[in-house]
Design a protein around this motif. Structure first.
Motif: not given
Length: 339
Positions: A65, A67, A74, A130, A161, A173
Motif C-alpha cells: 500500500y 504506507c 495497514c 491501494a 479508507e 487499508h
C-alpha cells in the motif's frame, strides 16, 4: 518499457489547468481537480506530465500500500513497522489510471484466485485504490463512470479508507489520494455528489489564436517523432518546476492567512450563494498554496482572486433566470467584492 510522458513544462498555454494541478500537487488537502473541456486540449497530457514533477515519497519497504512509515496503519504495514524500526525506501508518487470499464474487484481489490486454488490460502490482492494511496487517481471521461463505481469512490474519498469484504475475507487499508477527472461536458454531466468532491474545477478551450495553435502542433509533432529527445530538451525546465513544488511544500505551513483574505472568500461565497462552507475552505487552502508557490509569506487579494474561479465555478446553483456561464458569474461577483 514505460512510455515517456509529454513534459509538463512543454504544454502550451492552459495556464489555469497547470495552476490547478500544481496547487493539488503541493497541498492534496485542497481536493481533486476536475478538467472539463474540448477534446484534444491536453487534459490527459497534463495529468500524466505531472507525474514527472512530483517529489518522491518515503514508504515502508515491502508494503503493498506504499504506507507512510510514520502516519499510516495497514494490514501489512502494521507487521512491517513492528517496533517502529521498519525499513523504508524512496518511491515515486503514484499516478494511477482508473479505466471506465474497470470491474469493482479491480478497483477495490479481491482474493488472489491463483494462490487460493494452489495453496488454499485466502490472500488479498490489492486493487487500484491501494496503488493510488498517497498519490493521484486519474479518471478520463469521468462523467461516463458507472454509478456503482461513483458510489464506491465517494465512500473511500470521504473516509480515506478502503474496506473490502469478500468471501469471508475482511480487509481495511488506507486509501488517501487526489482525485483528478477529465471529460467533455457534451457527453454528459457529472453527478452532484461526485462533483462536490473535487476541490478545483478547470474549463479548457481550444486555442483560438494562430501562433498558439501552430506552436502546439510543432511541439506535439517533435514529441511524436523523438520522445526521448524531446523530453531531454525540456528536462531542465521540468526540474525547475519540480524544485518549485518542493520549495512550496516546505513554505506552505508558514504562510499566513489574514482575516481580510478569509473575509474576501466568505463574501464571494455569499454573493454567489454557494451551499455549505466547503467553498470558503477550498478558496482559503488554494490561496495559501498559491502564495507558497509565489514565494510569499502571506495570502493577499491577488492570491484569492487567482484561485476563486477554480474553487467556486462548479459549486454554483443553477439559475434559470441567468443564462451566463459559471465563470462569468464568479468574475461578476469578484468585481463586486474586490475593490
Amino acid at each position: 518499457m514505460a512510455r515517456t510522458p509529454f513534459p509538463f513544462s512543454a504544454i502550451v498555454g492552459q495556464d489555469e489547468m497547470k495552476l490547478a494541478l500544481s496547487i493539488v500537487a503541493v497541498d492534496p488537502t485542497v481536493g481533486g481537480v476536475l478538467v472539463f473541456g474540448d477534446r484534444g486540449t491536453g487534459k490527459s497530457t497534463a495529468v500524466r506530465g505531472l507525474a514527472g514533477l512530483l517529489p518522491p515519497m518515503k514508504a515502508v519497504e515491502g508494503c503493498a500500500y506504499g504506507c507512510d512509515p510514520i502516519a499510516d496503519v495497514c494490514v501489512e504495514g502494521c507487521t512491517l513497522k513492528a517496533g517502529r524500526r521498519a525499513r523504508t525506501h524512496v518511491a515515486p508518487v503514484p499516478v494511477v489510471d482508473l479505466p471506465l470499464g474497470a470491474t469493482e474487484d479491480r478497483v477495490v481489490g479481491a482474493i488472489d484466485l491463483e494462490r487460493a486454488l494452489t495453496s488454499g490460502q485466502k490472500v488479498f490482492e490489492p486493487g487500484l485504490l491501494a496503488r493510488a494511496h498517497r498519490g493521484f487517481l486519474y479518471i478520463d471521461e469521468v462523467n461516463l463512470l458507472e454509478d456503482h463505481l461513483v458510489d464506491l469512490l465517494l465512500d473511500v474519498a470521504a473516509s480515506g479508507e478502503n474496506v473490502v469484504e469478500r468471501e469471508g475475507l475482511s480487509v481495511r487499508h488506507p486509501a488517501r489520494f487526489v482525485l483528478i477527472g477529465s471529460g467533455n461536458p457534451e457527453e454528459g454531466e457529472l453527478r452532484p455528489q461526485l462533483l462536490d468532491r473535487f476541490g478545483l474545477s478547470v474549463d479548457v478551450r481550444t486555442p483560438t489564436d494562430l501562433p498558439t495553435r501552430v506552436e502546439v502542433v510543432r511541439r506535439r509533432d517533435a514529441y511524436e517523432r523523438d520522445r526521448e529527445g524531446f523530453a531531454a530538451l525540456w528536462r531542465r525546465a521540468d526540474e525547475a518546476l519540480s524544485r518549485s513544488l518542493k520549495a512550496a511544500r516546505r513554505r506552505l505551513p508558514d504562510v499566513a492567512v489574514p482575516d481580510a483574505a478569509l473575509e474576501r472568500a466568505a463574501a464571494l461565497c455569499l454573493a454567489l450563494g454557494t451551499d455549505g462552507l466547503r467553498g470558503e475552505l477550498t478558496v482559503m487552502r488554494a490561496a495559501r498554496t498559491k502564495a507558497a508557490l509565489d514565494g510569499r509569506a502571506e495570502v493577499t487579494d491577488e492570491h484569492v482572486a487567482a484561485v476563486a474561479p477554480l474553487a467556486l465555478r462548479h459549486r454554483l446553483r443553477r439559475d434559470p433566470l441567468d443564462e451566463t456561464g459559471s465563470t462569468a458569474r464568479v468574475e461578476r461577483a469578484m468585481a463586486d467584492v474586490f475593490p
